[in-house]
Design a protein around this motif. Structure first.
Motif, PDB file in Angstrom:
ATOM      1  N   THR A 196       0.801  -1.227   0.000  1.00 49.76           N
ATOM      2  CA  THR A 196       0.000   0.000   0.000  1.00 49.76           C
ATOM      3  C   THR A 196       0.836   1.280   0.000  1.00 49.76           C
ATOM      4  O   THR A 196       0.371   2.306  -0.492  1.00 49.76           O
ATOM      5  N   TRP A 197       2.053   1.243   0.547  1.00 54.17           N
ATOM      6  CA  TRP A 197       2.829   2.485   0.610  1.00 54.17           C
ATOM      7  C   TRP A 197       3.215   3.027  -0.775  1.00 54.17           C
ATOM      8  O   TRP A 197       3.183   4.241  -0.984  1.00 54.17           O
ATOM      9  N   PRO A 198       3.552   2.175  -1.736  1.00 62.74           N
ATOM     10  CA  PRO A 198       3.799   2.721  -3.077  1.00 62.74           C
ATOM     11  C   PRO A 198       2.583   3.488  -3.628  1.00 62.74           C
ATOM     12  O   PRO A 198       2.742   4.461  -4.368  1.00 62.74           O
ATOM     13  N   GLN A 199       1.375   3.083  -3.223  1.00 59.18           N
ATOM     14  CA  GLN A 199       0.177   3.810  -3.643  1.00 59.18           C
ATOM     15  C   GLN A 199       0.098   5.172  -2.957  1.00 59.18           C
ATOM     16  O   GLN A 199      -0.433   6.126  -3.533  1.00 59.18           O
TER      17      GLN A 199
ATOM     18  N   GLN B  21      -4.983   5.630   5.160  1.00 60.51           N
ATOM     19  CA  GLN B  21      -5.604   4.506   4.465  1.00 60.51           C
ATOM     20  C   GLN B  21      -4.640   3.333   4.355  1.00 60.51           C
ATOM     21  O   GLN B  21      -5.031   2.183   4.526  1.00 60.51           O
ATOM     22  N   ALA B  22      -3.385   3.616   4.065  1.00 60.70           N
ATOM     23  CA  ALA B  22      -2.386   2.558   3.901  1.00 60.70           C
ATOM     24  C   ALA B  22      -2.061   1.871   5.220  1.00 60.70           C
ATOM     25  O   ALA B  22      -1.791   0.673   5.256  1.00 60.70           O
TER      26      ALA B  22
ATOM     27  N   TRP C  65      -6.601  -5.163   8.335  1.00 55.76           N
ATOM     28  CA  TRP C  65      -5.535  -6.092   8.718  1.00 55.76           C
ATOM     29  C   TRP C  65      -6.155  -7.364   9.268  1.00 55.76           C
ATOM     30  O   TRP C  65      -6.982  -7.329  10.167  1.00 55.76           O
ATOM     31  N   PHE C  66      -5.730  -8.509   8.727  1.00 56.95           N
ATOM     32  CA  PHE C  66      -6.255  -9.815   9.133  1.00 56.95           C
ATOM     33  C   PHE C  66      -5.549 -10.356  10.371  1.00 56.95           C
ATOM     34  O   PHE C  66      -4.393 -10.004  10.650  1.00 56.95           O
TER      35      PHE C  66
ATOM     36  N   VAL D 114      -0.307   2.541  15.919  1.00 57.87           N
ATOM     37  CA  VAL D 114       0.016   1.722  14.746  1.00 57.87           C
ATOM     38  C   VAL D 114       1.119   2.440  13.977  1.00 57.87           C
ATOM     39  O   VAL D 114       0.999   3.627  13.661  1.00 57.87           O
ATOM     40  N   LEU D 115       2.198   1.710  13.692  1.00 55.22           N
ATOM     41  CA  LEU D 115       3.279   2.234  12.857  1.00 55.22           C
ATOM     42  C   LEU D 115       3.250   1.516  11.523  1.00 55.22           C
ATOM     43  O   LEU D 115       3.167   0.288  11.476  1.00 55.22           O
ATOM     44  N   GLY D 116       3.353   2.272  10.438  1.00 53.30           N
ATOM     45  CA  GLY D 116       3.487   1.690   9.111  1.00 53.30           C
ATOM     46  C   GLY D 116       4.963   1.521   8.794  1.00 53.30           C
ATOM     47  O   GLY D 116       5.754   2.453   8.982  1.00 53.30           O
ATOM     48  N   ILE D 117       5.322   0.332   8.319  1.00 55.24           N
ATOM     49  CA  ILE D 117       6.722   0.021   8.014  1.00 55.24           C
ATOM     50  C   ILE D 117       6.836  -0.307   6.525  1.00 55.24           C
ATOM     51  O   ILE D 117       6.134  -1.188   6.018  1.00 55.24           O
ATOM     52  N   PHE D 118       7.712   0.412   5.831  1.00 58.08           N
ATOM     53  CA  PHE D 118       7.974   0.165   4.413  1.00 58.08           C
ATOM     54  C   PHE D 118       9.477   0.075   4.230  1.00 58.08           C
ATOM     55  O   PHE D 118      10.216   0.964   4.646  1.00 58.08           O
ATOM     56  N   GLU D 119       9.917  -1.003   3.595  1.00 57.84           N
ATOM     57  CA  GLU D 119      11.348  -1.256   3.384  1.00 57.84           C
ATOM     58  C   GLU D 119      12.122  -1.114   4.700  1.00 57.84           C
ATOM     59  O   GLU D 119      13.183  -0.520   4.765  1.00 57.84           O
ATOM     60  N   ASN D 120      11.525  -1.686   5.764  1.00 52.84           N
ATOM     61  CA  ASN D 120      12.106  -1.715   7.114  1.00 52.84           C
ATOM     62  C   ASN D 120      12.430  -0.334   7.669  1.00 52.84           C
ATOM     63  O   ASN D 120      13.355  -0.168   8.457  1.00 52.84           O
TER      64      ASN D 120
END
Length: 157
Positions: free
Chosen positions: A9-12, A22-23, A28-29, A43-49
């Motif tokens: 989702t982060w590339p979006q 939104q991302a 989340w399942f 909640v923290l979003g993690i992209f490419e660590n």
């Protein structure tokens, strides 16, 4: 604190198709009610660590009929300093880390001390907010709290 891997989702977000909220906050399942109760304050979003987003959970998470959880949240002033820093949890992208959810004791990021963990890939220790991860090849990553100093001493070869 719940860490979510926003690899798809982060590339979006970067393309302007989604907002960071939104991302990060949605659908989340496999998050149990007990995990929500224990870790569901942020909640923290993690992209490419790397931490790319930080949200405070501002109400009761919504669970849809298929079990997906969406968090109500606002950008976090308390955790925003983590944006741009390395993933405070276990690294994604290594064998066996397909699940997009991690749970993290906030002592890891608030300056507490957490015992050394061995996940079979690396050893990880947190002392007074300093986080050290040493992988099986002997390479190390040190995350340092803002405003703190580090001195590195090397042994003679």
């Amino acid at each position: 604190m719940i860490l979510v891997h926003v690899s798809t989702t982060w590339p979006q977000v970067l393309d302007g198709q989604l907002t960071p909220g939104q991302a990060t906050l949605g659908e989340w399942f496999n998050i149990s009610d007990s995990s929500l109760a224990e870790y569901g304050d942020a909640v923290l979003g993690i992209f490419e660590n790397t931490v790319v987003s930080a949200f405070d959970v501002t109400g009761e998470p919504n669970r849809d009929s298929e079990g997906r959880v969406t968090f109500p949240g606002t950008p976090s002033a308390k955790w925003s300093h983590l944006i741009g820093t390395p993933n405070p949890g276990k690294s994604w992208g290594v064998r066996g880390m397909a699940r997009p959810i991690q749970y993290l004791d906030t002592a890891v990021v608030t300056g507490g001390t957490v015992e050394v963990e061995d996940d079979g890939i690396a050893h990880r220790a947190v002392v007074e907010g300093f986080t050290l991860v040493v992988d099986k090849e002997g390479s190390a990553v040190l995350s340092v709290p803002a405003g703190r100093k580090v001195t590195v001493l090397t042994k003679a070869a």
